[in-house]
Scaffold this active site. Structure first.
Site, short mmCIF file in Angstrom:
data_model
loop_
_atom_site.label_atom_id
_atom_site.label_comp_id
_atom_site.label_asym_id
_atom_site.label_seq_id
_atom_site.Cartn_x
_atom_site.Cartn_y
_atom_site.Cartn_z
N LYS A 55 0.82 -1.22 0.00
CA LYS A 55 0.00 0.00 0.00
C LYS A 55 0.85 1.27 0.00
O LYS A 55 0.45 2.27 -0.57
CB LYS A 55 -1.02 0.00 1.14
N ARG A 58 -5.74 2.92 11.65
CA ARG A 58 -5.37 1.52 11.86
C ARG A 58 -6.23 0.86 12.92
O ARG A 58 -6.07 -0.32 13.18
CB ARG A 58 -3.92 1.47 12.31
N ARG A 107 12.20 -7.25 2.22
CA ARG A 107 12.03 -5.80 2.20
C ARG A 107 13.28 -5.10 2.73
O ARG A 107 13.90 -5.55 3.69
CB ARG A 107 10.84 -5.44 3.09
N ARG A 125 14.24 -3.40 8.23
CA ARG A 125 13.73 -2.69 9.40
C ARG A 125 13.44 -3.65 10.55
O ARG A 125 12.98 -4.76 10.31
CB ARG A 125 12.45 -1.94 9.03
N ARG A 130 2.82 -8.34 13.81
CA ARG A 130 2.13 -7.26 13.11
C ARG A 130 0.91 -7.77 12.35
O ARG A 130 -0.10 -7.08 12.26
CB ARG A 130 3.09 -6.55 12.14
P1 AMP Z 1 4.02 1.28 8.67
O1 AMP Z 1 5.25 1.83 8.07
O2 AMP Z 1 2.76 1.98 8.22
O3 AMP Z 1 3.90 -0.22 8.54
O4 AMP Z 1 4.10 1.59 10.25
C1 AMP Z 1 5.14 1.08 11.05
C2 AMP Z 1 4.72 1.06 12.50
O5 AMP Z 1 4.39 2.39 12.94
C3 AMP Z 1 3.48 0.22 12.83
O6 AMP Z 1 3.77 -1.14 12.99
C4 AMP Z 1 3.03 0.89 14.12
O7 AMP Z 1 3.82 0.48 15.23
C5 AMP Z 1 3.31 2.36 13.87
N1 AMP Z 1 2.14 3.03 13.25
C6 AMP Z 1 2.06 3.59 12.02
N2 AMP Z 1 0.86 4.12 11.80
C7 AMP Z 1 0.13 3.89 12.92
C8 AMP Z 1 -1.21 4.18 13.32
N3 AMP Z 1 -2.06 4.79 12.49
N4 AMP Z 1 -1.60 3.78 14.57
C9 AMP Z 1 -0.75 3.16 15.40
N5 AMP Z 1 0.50 2.83 15.09
C10 AMP Z 1 0.96 3.19 13.86
#
Ligand code: AMP
Length: 214
Positions: free
Chosen positions: A13, A88, A127, A160, A171
């Site tokens: 996404k 989320r 990744r 990461r 996750r």
């Molecule tokens: P992403 O890069 O979008 O996969 O985000 C990486 C991490 O950031 C997630 O696994 C969460 O720990 C945190 N995170 C990002 N967006 C949110 C959100 N909207 N609510 C809570 N945690 C978030």
């Protein structure tokens, strides 16, 4: 055009959100990128977020909602935006709906990039991310031309912490528990569109353009 991207971590996404942002000239707002930038800059928000992120957990709603609600009211968001990684949870979605209502507006499209768990796990292991500029790559599907070095800024690429297999499993559990209910939430609002995220990146993007209009 106000768009939300939904999908499991690793569904692609973020990549699609960047392309939408380029084509429709609207900002790409990734909460994950915002947190990572804060971690890199050693801010208080970054320190708090890191504790959760490294464990594959969601950052608490109160640390993310105001941040996004403020961001979407900035001048550059007047034509629209694409939200990637937010909302989320149901409370985040409800807070966003309410905030937009108070601005007499609403989300136009929610695009769910659908990919089964087994494929997510194998994708995430490959990744790679640049912690300097936020660019993401995949060792098989989208390698950097410079190997383990970022094409854009020449910094070293890393797997990461939150893309490591044990964290990915956590996750995905979190996704199914807390984020998947949003599919129902937005479906009831009549704005949900689903695309098959197992297709090649270009085809997924074409399906998205067909939904959003050229
Ligand atoms: P992403 O890069 O979008 O996969 O985000 C990486 C991490 O950031 C997630 O696994 C969460 O720990 C945190 N995170 C990002 N967006 C949110 C959100 N909207 N609510 C809570 N945690 C978030």
């Amino acid at each position: 055009m106000k768009i939300i991207m939904l999908g499991a971590p690793g569904a692609g996404k973020g990549t699609q959100a960047k392309r939408i942002s380029d084509k429709y000239e609207i900002p790409h707002i990734s909460t994950g990128d915002i947190f990572r930038a804060n971690i890199k800059n050693g801010t208080d928000l970054g320190k708090k977020a890191k504790e959760y992120m490294d464990q594959g957990l969601l950052v608490p709603d109160e640390l993310v909602v105001d941040l996004v609600v403020d961001r979407v009211q900035k001048e550059d968001c007047m034509k629209g935006y694409v939200l990637d990684g937010f909302p989320r949870t149901i409370p985040q979605a409800q807070a966003l709906t309410k905030a937009l209502e108070s601005l007499s507006t609403a989300i136009d499209y929610v695009i769910d990039v659908d990919v089964p768990d087994e494929e997510i796990v194998s994708r995430m292991a490959g990744r790679r991310a640049c912690l300097s500029c936020g660019a993401t790559y995949h060792t098989d599907y989208m390698p950097s031309a410079k190997g383990e070095i970022c094409d854009r800024c020449d910094d070293k690429l890393v797997l990461r912490e939150d893309d490591k297999p044990e964290t990915v499993k956590k996750r995905l559990d979190v996704y199914h528990e807390q984020t998947q209910p949003l599919i129902d939430y937005y479906s009831k609002m009549g704005v949900l569109k689903t695309v098959d995220g197992t297709k090649i990146m270009e085809d997924v993007f074409e399906d998205i353009i067909n939904i959003l209009g050229a």
